[in-house]
Design an enzyme around this catalytic site. Structure first.
Site, PDB file in Angstrom:
ATOM      1  N   GLU A  90      -2.179   3.121  -5.421  1.00  7.31           N
ATOM      2  CA  GLU A  90      -1.278   4.167  -4.941  1.00  7.31           C
ATOM      3  C   GLU A  90      -1.978   5.525  -4.870  1.00  7.31           C
ATOM      4  OE1 GLU A  90       1.533   4.020  -3.493  1.00  7.31           O
ATOM      5  OE2 GLU A  90       1.748   1.863  -3.779  1.00  7.31           O
TER       6      GLU A  90
ATOM      7  N   TYR B 269       6.683  10.004  -7.223  1.00  3.75           N
ATOM      8  CA  TYR B 269       6.459   8.854  -6.345  1.00  3.75           C
ATOM      9  C   TYR B 269       5.656   7.762  -7.072  1.00  3.75           C
ATOM     10  CZ  TYR B 269       4.347   5.624  -3.233  1.00  3.75           C
ATOM     11  OH  TYR B 269       3.928   4.431  -2.701  1.00  3.75           O
TER      12      TYR B 269
ATOM     13  N   ASP C 146       7.834   8.398  -0.893  1.00  7.21           N
ATOM     14  CA  ASP C 146       6.638   9.035  -0.334  1.00  7.21           C
ATOM     15  C   ASP C 146       6.967   9.566   1.061  1.00  7.21           C
ATOM     16  OD1 ASP C 146       6.832   6.791   1.249  1.00  7.21           O
ATOM     17  OD2 ASP C 146       4.739   6.190   1.030  1.00  7.21           O
TER      18      ASP C 146
END
Ligand code: SF4
Length: 358
Positions: A46, A129, A147
């Site tokens: 991520e 997020y 996001d």
């Protein structure tokens, strides 16, 4: 359309879980970080995905996991190794923060990744997020992961013209989504929304509404205003900085130097340079000033590199000098091309000039 009443948006969003989860299970792309999505792997992927396209991330991801397979290895990595693994991804503070967080996990949690949203959010460099992504993908918690993709998709589905650059709009969306995330499929739901944003409700160009599981109730689609949403206020213009890059080389070695510990590209290595655009004569003068004896100088062309708040507009010179190491008064490292390639993290801002170095 701005909803005064949050309930109206909530009613629209309540229709989302079933079609999104079903669509995701049938259409998801096979991605390396989707196999065995433990917290460490989700985290690494991520953070990488925040700055680079999926295709480009794959090779970085494999290389990083091979070198630093777990939290402990990340906490103990040497800074140069860490930055070398991140070389080309940019935003080097992100990987530095990951190392700080890894140390926190070692010290505060005995090396076990914490398993609550609040504890994950508390780790250095992890925002809402990423905390939502780790919580839901790795631990199945019903927490949202909003996001840029999700901001766009949900703005269109609810027909919201709130400015998605505002933190308050993101917070509001997280609150709304938290109320509709299915407890038994939070990972597929969150990933589904992100995936729809990546391959169906795309950021540039027409969204593929006919393929979208939300088309029956998407407000933007019904009204034909897909391309007008989301509303995104323009960021402030970037500052332009002129730089002259100097590729110093003698027969064997090249000159590089370490950047300061704070500020842009902190702690990385760079090709030496000065502010402003020097003429060739000025570049020769500068070389002499720092104790070098230029024997041949050639232009190395122009290059531009865009950071989030600054743009470097560079010109370069290749400067062949008599002998580098003996005479230079600048704080430089003189290394062979192979050594530079293997050991020193040099940011992609210098990519255009690296062909003169290695
Ligand atoms: S229906 Fe179209 S605009 Fe609405 S979410 Fe799907 S792709 Fe986006």
């Amino acid at each position: 359309m701005i909803y005064e009443n949050i309930q109206e948006e909530l009613q629209i969003l309540k229709q989302l879980p079933e079609p999104v989860v079903t669509w995701f299970r049938a259409n998801k792309r096979e991605l390396p970080w989707r196999d065995h999505p433990d917290a460490y792997r989700v985290w690494v992927s991520e953070i990488m995905l925040q700055q680079t396209r999926v295709e480009a991330v794959k090779s970085y991801y494999h290389r990083f996991l091979e070198a630093l397979p777990d939290v402990k290895a990340l906490a103990e990595a040497e800074e140069d190794q860490l930055l070398k693994l991140w070389e080309g991804l940019g935003y080097y503070n992100r990987v530095r923060n990951m190392q700080k967080a890894a140390t926190q996990i070692m010290v505060d949690y005995g090396g076990e990744f914490p398993q609550t949203y609040e504890e994950i959010l508390n780790l250095t460099g992890i925002g809402s997020y990423t905390a939502g992504a780790i919580s839901s993908f790795a631990f199945g918690l019903a927490k949202p992961a909003v996001d840029g993709n999700v901001l766009r998709v949900i703005s269109r589905i609810t027909g919201s013209d709130r400015d998605i650059m505002k933190q308050s709009v993101r917070k509001r969306m997280e609150k709304l989504l938290e109320q509709v995330i299915p407890a038994d499929a939070s990972s597929d739901f969150n990933q589904g929304l992100i995936e729809i944003g990546a391959i169906v409700c795309v950021p540039n160009g027409e969204p593929k509404c006919q393929e979208c599981p939300a088309k029956e109730f998407c407000v933007a689609h019904k009204k034909g205003i897909e391309m007008e949403l989301p509303v995104k206020k323009k960021a402030a213009a970037r500052r332009i900085e002129k730089r002259t890059v100097l590729i110093f080389r003698d027969g064997e070695t090249r000159g590089i130097r370490k950047r300061p510990a704070k500020g842009l590209l902190a702690g990385l290595y760079e090709l030496p340079g000065v502010d402003g655009h020097l003429t060739m004569e000025e570049a020769i003068e500068y070389s002499k000033k720092i104790g070098l004896t230029p024997v041949r100088v050639k232009e190395a062309g122009e290059a531009k590199h865009v950071f989030s708040h600054v743009e470097w507009h560079m010109i370069g010179y290749q400067i062949q000098v008599d002998e580098l190491e003996e005479s230079c008064t600048e704080d430089m490292i003189f290394a062979h091309p192979e050594e530079i390639q293997q050991r020193y993290p040099i940011p992609s801002a210098f990519e255009k000039y690296m062909k003169y170095v290695i």
